[in-house]
Design a protein around this motif. Structure first.
Motif, PDB file in Angstrom:
ATOM      1  N   HIS A 157      33.022 -81.017 -32.821  1.00 38.68           N
ATOM      2  CA  HIS A 157      32.175 -81.418 -34.011  1.00 38.68           C
ATOM      3  C   HIS A 157      32.875 -80.441 -35.330  1.00 38.68           C
ATOM      4  O   HIS A 157      32.150 -79.773 -35.901  1.00 38.68           O
ATOM      5  CB  HIS A 157      30.720 -80.982 -33.636  1.00 38.68           C
ATOM      6  CG  HIS A 157      29.719 -81.311 -34.646  1.00 38.68           C
ATOM      7  ND1 HIS A 157      29.189 -82.695 -34.777  1.00 38.68           N
ATOM      8  CD2 HIS A 157      29.081 -80.706 -35.719  1.00 38.68           C
ATOM      9  CE1 HIS A 157      28.369 -82.587 -35.949  1.00 38.68           C
ATOM     10  NE2 HIS A 157      28.310 -81.528 -36.345  1.00 38.68           N
ATOM     11  N   GLY A 159      34.038 -79.604 -38.975  1.00 38.66           N
ATOM     12  CA  GLY A 159      33.378 -79.616 -40.132  1.00 38.66           C
ATOM     13  C   GLY A 159      34.164 -80.220 -41.005  1.00 38.66           C
ATOM     14  O   GLY A 159      35.085 -79.694 -41.846  1.00 38.66           O
ATOM     15  N   GLU A 256      31.192 -83.960 -38.651  1.00 35.21           N
ATOM     16  CA  GLU A 256      30.202 -84.138 -39.395  1.00 35.21           C
ATOM     17  C   GLU A 256      29.974 -85.333 -39.978  1.00 35.21           C
ATOM     18  O   GLU A 256      29.023 -86.030 -40.170  1.00 35.21           O
ATOM     19  CB  GLU A 256      29.851 -82.727 -40.314  1.00 35.21           C
ATOM     20  CG  GLU A 256      29.680 -81.695 -39.537  1.00 35.21           C
ATOM     21  CD  GLU A 256      29.640 -80.370 -40.624  1.00 35.21           C
ATOM     22  OE1 GLU A 256      29.475 -80.409 -41.894  1.00 35.21           O
ATOM     23  OE2 GLU A 256      29.756 -79.201 -40.035  1.00 35.21           O
TER      24      GLU A 256
HETATM   25  N1  ARG Z   1      31.638 -75.861 -37.903  1.00 34.09           N
HETATM   26  C1  ARG Z   1      30.587 -74.804 -37.665  1.00 34.09           C
HETATM   27  C2  ARG Z   1      31.415 -73.393 -37.875  1.00 34.09           C
HETATM   28  O1  ARG Z   1      32.200 -73.227 -38.342  1.00 34.09           O
HETATM   29  C3  ARG Z   1      30.340 -74.893 -36.171  1.00 34.09           C
HETATM   30  C4  ARG Z   1      29.797 -76.045 -35.470  1.00 34.09           C
HETATM   31  C5  ARG Z   1      29.244 -76.002 -34.382  1.00 34.09           C
HETATM   32  N2  ARG Z   1      28.361 -77.198 -33.686  1.00 34.09           N
HETATM   33  C6  ARG Z   1      27.512 -77.588 -34.156  1.00 34.09           C
HETATM   34  N3  ARG Z   1      26.908 -78.781 -33.926  1.00 34.09           N
HETATM   35  N4  ARG Z   1      26.785 -77.044 -35.115  1.00 34.09           N
HETATM   36  O2  ARG Z   1      30.471 -72.608 -38.246  1.00 34.09           O
END
Ligand code: ARG
Length: 583
Positions: A157, A159, A256
């Motif tokens: 997932h 970002g 996302e």
């Molecule tokens: N991208 C986020 C970070 O680096 C983590 C995502 C984790 N997964 C989720 N579904 N929120 O902090």
């Protein structure tokens, strides 16, 4: 059937005979071998419920107990029942384990569809060190759950949407270095991000310019959209390289941005159903008064001695959706599209507030039957005991950390390895360096902080991957020296020496241990087990000659060697670690 399962069912039968009703009688591996191999405190628990004497109950149960030749039982202290397993039973177990492709690990009888959400770096932003932990723990848990028979869906997932793209797009237009972008995309994107971030700190108008680029992107501006798409593609290439090195892969990369179109209708629904409401221009989810214990309410926070609202914002006053909104859309998708029974989020413990809110929202939206779990972890520390930083004071990047580990492994390999060519040495260094990092990660309790110390990770006689890999190589080398062909499946092992019995005892525990890892998402249980098994093998190796023994003894010991090498290799495999042929 594992020894624990066998003992539990025999013990339950004995309790039933004595008490006249069916009860469960849990058995665990004994922590202190002086008292036996396995232990149960069921007599104490059941006597307490019935207000009878635990020791007397244990005595009656032992009198009624049929162990069918597994070993012997006795009573200790206030009513512990201890089991001592006979060498013959361990020998028979070893033989059966050798014939079983699952090495004695039972498959789950309740397979679930589990989404494992791990790694998830933020594209174009410095990848924080926590992503190393998430990537390694998440991968190991996925492998273990899959092996146990669950339907596992891994989802990265990433970002790939949000404020950082305003900054990158602004800097891209100012000072993109195309050459650098092609050579090392992650590095160049990071440079752009840092340039924008530093400039906007110094100059308010630049901050505004970055924000405008983001607004344009969100409104579908063609140029900005094209830049964003290239960023994503290039980061993907850079990330794939790292994941290849780590031997990690994902079934999906639903970042996302994949949920963009779902957010507006989702927020409308939240408002219509009364889950979210307006507050100071934003749309927020507030406490609904549950649970009654305010300290446990994720939508409240203690401020100046009072409980104050701590809402989850699902739409900001400027109309933008955020991380939380996307995460709501994400679990809905996983439930509806993938029929997920569970989702494990392998994410830094500092996000626990976010996940507590998210899981509460899931309950309010009617997803209470979904088993949502934040698999949290602590911080990696430098040798100074503070969170690990580079010399420049930044968070270290995953690729650099791996390079450093491989370089340190190369020094060790040059000093002591038996491989001949440069190419082999390079390959071995890569394998050992990365294994060492992974194993160190997995051998600590995920919630504890640990010190990133390459010398320790690589020590051949420490609690390390190389120690276990070296045990496997030693096992294998015995077979290379063997001059005749033995059919091990036809051998009836006989265990006489204490070191043999001890090794067989640990081998038998493999099938009992692996399923317990998922109880609390703790791959360190497996790492610790493998270290213990390797230690038991080393003691056996010291005490019991194999090739020099007479043929029946030799063959019996060969069974133990073969089984040890298989269990160690398989166990490391579940942790995502491979074994070299030679070291
Ligand atoms: N991208 C986020 C970070 O680096 C983590 C995502 C984790 N997964 C989720 N579904 N929120 O902090």
């Amino acid at each position: 059937m594992t020894l624990i399962q066998d003992l539990e069912s025999r013990l339950a039968t004995a309790f039933q005979t004595v008490l006249g009703e069916a009860v469960s009688a849990p058995v665990v591996a004994a922590a202190d071998l002086r008292f036996g191999d396995y232990q149960s405190n069921a007599a104490m628990a059941l006597a307490k419920q019935r207000k009878t004497n635990p020791r007397a109950l244990a005595e009656q149960v032992i009198a009624a107990l049929d162990l069918g030749g597994l070993g012997a039982a006795d009573i200790a202290g206030p009513g512990f029942i201890n089991f001592r397993i006979s060498p013959e039973t361990f020998a028979a177990k070893a033989k059966a384990q050798l014939a079983d492709p699952r090495l004695g690990v039972p498959q789950t009888d309740a397979p679930k569809t589990i989404v494992v959400d791990f790694s998830a770096p933020n594209v174009a932003k410095p990848m924080h060190i926590g992503h190393i932990r998430s990537t390694i723990i998440g991968d190991a848990l996925s492998r273990i759950a899959r092996f146990l028979g669950h339907h596992v869906i891994t989802d990265n997932h990433i970002g790939d949407w949000g404020t950082q793209f305003g900054m990158v797009t602004w800097a891209w237009k100012q000072c993109l270095d195309e050459q650098a972008l092609l050579a090392n995309p992650l590095q160049e994107l990071l440079r752009l991000y840092r340039h924008a971030s530093d400039s906007s700190k110094a100059d308010e108008s630049i901050r505004e310019a970055c924000r405008q680029e983001l607004v344009k992107l969100q409104q579908g501006d063609e140029e900005n959209f094209a830049i964003w798409q290239r960023c994503i593609e290039l980061s993907r290439t850079g990330l794939d390289k790292i994941y290849d090195r780590l031997d990690v892969s994902f079934d999906h990369w639903l970042g996302e941005s994949a949920y963009n179109d779902a957010l507006a209708p989702l927020v409308d629904r939240l408002v219509e159903s009364g889950v979210a409401r307006e507050s100071e221009g934003a749309l927020c989810i507030f406490s609904n008064g549950e649970p009654a214990d305010q300290a446990k309410d994720p939508f409240l926070i203690r401020k100046d001695g009072e409980w104050t609202d701590f809402p989850m914002i699902v739409r900001k006053s400027d109309g933008a959706f955020n991380y939380a909104t996307t995460d709501i859309a994400t679990f809905e998708f996983r439930r509806k599209e993938w029929n997920a029974d569970a989702a494990w989020y392998v994410v830094d413990h500092r996000q626990s507030g976010h996940f507590n809110q998210l899981f509460a929202v899931a309950g309010r939206l009617g997803y209470g039957e979904m088993d949502l779990c934040h698999v949290a972890f602590g911080t990696i520390l430098g040798t100074d005991g503070k969170p690990l930083k580079t010399r420049a004071g930044d968070l270290p990047q995953l690729a650099d950390v791996l390079d450093e580990a491989v370089a340190a492994a190369a020094t060790a390999v040059a000093e002591r390895s038996r491989v001949d060519t440069d190419a082999e040495r390079a390959e071995l260094s890569e394998l050992i360096g990365i294994s060492a990092v992974k194993f160190t990660e997995l051998s600590h309790h995920r919630l504890s902080d640990y010190v990133f110390d390459l010398q320790k990770m690589l020590a051949l006689n420490g609690d390390t991957a190389p120690y276990i890999q070296n045990s496997v190589v030693r096992c294998r080398s015995i077979f290379r020296k063997l001059e005749d062909d033995v059919d091990l499946s036809a051998v009836e092992p006989v265990l006489v020496e204490e070191a043999e019995i001890h090794l067989a005892r640990y081998l038998a525990r493999y099938g009992e241990l692996v399923p317990t890892i998922l109880d609390d998402h703790r791959p360190n249980l497996l790492a610790t087990y493998l270290l213990e098994l390797a230690r038991a093998y080393h003691s056996f190796f010291e005490a019991c000659p194999v090739l020099k023994s007479e043929i029946a003894v030799r063959n019996s010991r060969l069974v133990l060697c073969e089984l040890t090498s298989r269990v160690l290799t398989h166990g490391l495999g579940l942790l995502g670690i491979r074994c070299p042929e030679k070291m």
